[in-house]
Design a protein around this motif. Structure first.
Motif, PDB file in Angstrom:
ATOM      1  N   VAL A  16      18.305  40.968  41.377  1.00  0.00           N
ATOM      2  CA  VAL A  16      19.211  42.102  41.173  1.00  0.00           C
ATOM      3  C   VAL A  16      19.063  42.665  39.765  1.00  0.00           C
ATOM      4  N   ALA A  17      19.012  41.799  38.755  1.00  0.00           N
ATOM      5  CA  ALA A  17      18.868  42.249  37.365  1.00  0.00           C
ATOM      6  C   ALA A  17      17.544  42.968  37.154  1.00  0.00           C
ATOM      7  N   SER A  18      16.480  42.445  37.749  1.00  0.00           N
ATOM      8  CA  SER A  18      15.166  43.073  37.627  1.00  0.00           C
ATOM      9  C   SER A  18      15.149  44.456  38.290  1.00  0.00           C
ATOM     10  N   ALA A  19      15.726  44.560  39.478  1.00  0.00           N
ATOM     11  CA  ALA A  19      15.767  45.845  40.184  1.00  0.00           C
ATOM     12  C   ALA A  19      16.635  46.851  39.436  1.00  0.00           C
ATOM     13  N   LYS A  23      15.369  50.415  37.800  1.00  0.00           N
ATOM     14  CA  LYS A  23      15.967  51.718  38.085  1.00  0.00           C
ATOM     15  C   LYS A  23      16.400  52.431  36.812  1.00  0.00           C
ATOM     16  N   LEU A  24      16.946  51.679  35.870  1.00  0.00           N
ATOM     17  CA  LEU A  24      17.383  52.278  34.607  1.00  0.00           C
ATOM     18  C   LEU A  24      16.196  52.769  33.778  1.00  0.00           C
ATOM     19  N   VAL A  25      15.149  51.955  33.707  1.00  0.00           N
ATOM     20  CA  VAL A  25      13.976  52.295  32.904  1.00  0.00           C
ATOM     21  C   VAL A  25      13.189  53.442  33.537  1.00  0.00           C
ATOM     22  N   ALA A  37       7.778  47.781  28.531  1.00  0.00           N
ATOM     23  CA  ALA A  37       8.366  47.000  27.435  1.00  0.00           C
ATOM     24  C   ALA A  37       9.894  47.001  27.525  1.00  0.00           C
ATOM     25  N   LEU A  38      10.474  48.160  27.815  1.00  0.00           N
ATOM     26  CA  LEU A  38      11.928  48.239  27.970  1.00  0.00           C
ATOM     27  C   LEU A  38      12.405  47.399  29.152  1.00  0.00           C
ATOM     28  N   TRP A  39      11.644  47.417  30.241  1.00  0.00           N
ATOM     29  CA  TRP A  39      12.001  46.624  31.419  1.00  0.00           C
ATOM     30  C   TRP A  39      11.984  45.133  31.077  1.00  0.00           C
TER      31      TRP A  39
END
Length: 163
Positions: A16-19, A23-25, A37-39
């Motif tokens: 969930v955190a990775s997904a 989505k945010l990045v 890098a941000l991800w």
């Protein structure tokens, strides 16, 4: 069995955190390398976010459980019969990341009524995750209670010279 459940919960939250981080990045207008890098930075932060108060609160709780915070000996008495045990009731420790309750017991000198020693017992249900998600399983990190046993109190007061 509980270890398997723990592993499944951690893996689910990692996905969930990775997904969520992806989505945010993805919405940021930047190069693919900067997004990657941000991800890589955002995913561990989102993974640990629900546990931040648990981790910090567990450290604060353990600091309160140290002997110098759990008991105080004020002066000596001649004999154990000279002490009277009085419970002062429950309270809450202010300024902590998680709610921590405290119960203080005083040992009074029967002759003067002065406090010869004080012993504190601490308890907690943990942080947000433990209270809302686990509901009664206790803190996710660390222990939920710390109090000297009655025989430890007697030994402690004896070694300190109070009893």
């Amino acid at each position: 069995m509980s270890a398997i459940l723990f592993l499944l919960v951690v893996l689910f939250w990692a996905a969930v955190a990775s997904a969520l981080a992806f989505k945010l990045v993805k919405r940021i207008p930047a190069s693919i390398g900067l997004r990657a890098a941000l991800w890589l930075v955002l995913t561990p932060m989102l993974l640990l976010a629900p546990m931040a108060d648990e981790i910090a609160g567990a450290r604060q709780f353990e600091a309160l459980c140290r002997p110098e915070n759990a008991y105080q000996v004020h002066f000596k008495v001649d004999h154990p019969r000279d002490l009277r045990q009085v419970r002062k009731g429950h309270g809450t420790v202010a300024g902590r990341w998680i709610p921590i309750g405290v119960e203080q017991t005083d040992y009074l000198d029967r002759k003067t009524g002065a406090v010869a020693a004080s012993v504190k017992a601490y308890r907690t249900e943990g942080g947000w995750f433990s209270r809302k998600i686990l509901q009664g399983w206790g803190p996710w990190f660390g222990r939920g209670e710390c109090a000297p046993r009655p025989d430890q109190v007697r030994q402690l007061l004896t070694l300190a010279g109070t009893v």
